[in-house]
Design a protein around this motif. Structure first.
Motif, PDB file in Angstrom:
ATOM      1  N   UNK A 170       2.454  -3.197   3.845  1.00 21.08           N
ATOM      2  CA  UNK A 170       2.765  -1.776   3.721  1.00 21.08           C
ATOM      3  C   UNK A 170       4.201  -1.582   3.248  1.00 21.08           C
ATOM      4  N   UNK A 171       4.468  -0.385   2.740  1.00 23.26           N
ATOM      5  CA  UNK A 171       5.805  -0.009   2.312  1.00 23.26           C
ATOM      6  C   UNK A 171       6.333   1.112   3.193  1.00 23.26           C
ATOM      7  N   UNK A 172       7.507   1.615   2.887  1.00 23.53           N
ATOM      8  CA  UNK A 172       8.124   2.620   3.758  1.00 23.53           C
ATOM      9  C   UNK A 172       7.324   3.915   3.816  1.00 23.53           C
ATOM     10  N   UNK A 173       6.787   4.379   2.678  1.00 26.78           N
ATOM     11  CA  UNK A 173       6.019   5.628   2.699  1.00 26.78           C
ATOM     12  C   UNK A 173       4.713   5.462   3.474  1.00 26.78           C
ATOM     13  N   UNK A 174       4.094   4.305   3.336  1.00 35.72           N
ATOM     14  CA  UNK A 174       2.848   4.080   4.076  1.00 35.72           C
ATOM     15  C   UNK A 174       3.128   3.883   5.565  1.00 35.72           C
ATOM     16  N   UNK A 177       2.405   6.111  11.025  1.00 36.26           N
ATOM     17  CA  UNK A 177       2.977   6.691  12.249  1.00 36.26           C
ATOM     18  C   UNK A 177       2.466   8.120  12.456  1.00 36.26           C
ATOM     19  N   UNK A 178       2.427   8.906  11.388  1.00 33.38           N
ATOM     20  CA  UNK A 178       1.948  10.284  11.488  1.00 33.38           C
ATOM     21  C   UNK A 178       0.456  10.334  11.832  1.00 33.38           C
ATOM     22  N   UNK A 214       0.837  -1.191   0.000  1.00 32.15           N
ATOM     23  CA  UNK A 214       0.000   0.000   0.000  1.00 32.15           C
ATOM     24  C   UNK A 214       0.876   1.247   0.000  1.00 32.15           C
ATOM     25  N   UNK A 215       0.283   2.360  -0.419  1.00 32.16           N
ATOM     26  CA  UNK A 215       1.006   3.620  -0.533  1.00 32.16           C
ATOM     27  C   UNK A 215       0.570   4.591   0.565  1.00 32.16           C
ATOM     28  N   UNK A 216       1.282   5.689   0.637  1.00 32.36           N
ATOM     29  CA  UNK A 216       0.913   6.764   1.559  1.00 32.36           C
ATOM     30  C   UNK A 216      -0.509   7.236   1.253  1.00 32.36           C
ATOM     31  N   UNK A 217      -0.854   7.331  -0.018  1.00 26.65           N
ATOM     32  CA  UNK A 217      -2.192   7.782  -0.416  1.00 26.65           C
ATOM     33  C   UNK A 217      -3.276   6.855   0.135  1.00 26.65           C
TER      34      UNK A 217
END
Length: 108
Positions: free
Chosen positions: A53-57, A62-63, A24-27
């Motif tokens: 999940x990936x690093x951006x997600x 976390x945010x 999955x992505x951050x989006x």
């Protein structure tokens, strides 16, 4: 589930299934975050993804927790399979989710 309801104001569990060959992505995380509202469904959501999940997600998850107090858990194929086996063997499948949250919170 009572713990999730009490701790994360999760009157409902928002779930989003992603059938992609990529993590999955951050989006995807931001989209889930838009669904989570304390006065709506609550602040707990699950993204079920074939590849996790990936690093951006991971950063976005976390945010979401640190800045918005929204807990998002990502389950991949292996997690879902383990939950089904747990249920079949008479164990509580929600324990896997609780453990993922515990690991996440301790990593902060």
């Amino acid at each position: 589930w009572k713990f999730f309801r009490d701790k994360y104001r999760a009157d409902f569990v928002v779930a989003d299934a992603k059938n992609s060959a990529k993590p999955i992505t951050k989006q995807d995380v931001l989209q889930m975050g838009n669904y989570l509202k304390p006065d709506g469904a609550g602040a707990f959501g699950i993204i079920i993804s074939r590849k996790g999940s990936g690093s951006s997600s991971d950063i976005a998850i976390r945010e979401m927790w640190l800045y918005h107090h929204k807990m998002i858990v990502v389950l991949d194929d292996n997690d879902v399979e383990q939950m089904l086996l747990d249920r079949k063997n008479g164990n509580d499948p929600a324990e896997l989710i609780r453990k993922k949250i515990e690991d996440f919170r301790l990593s902060i």
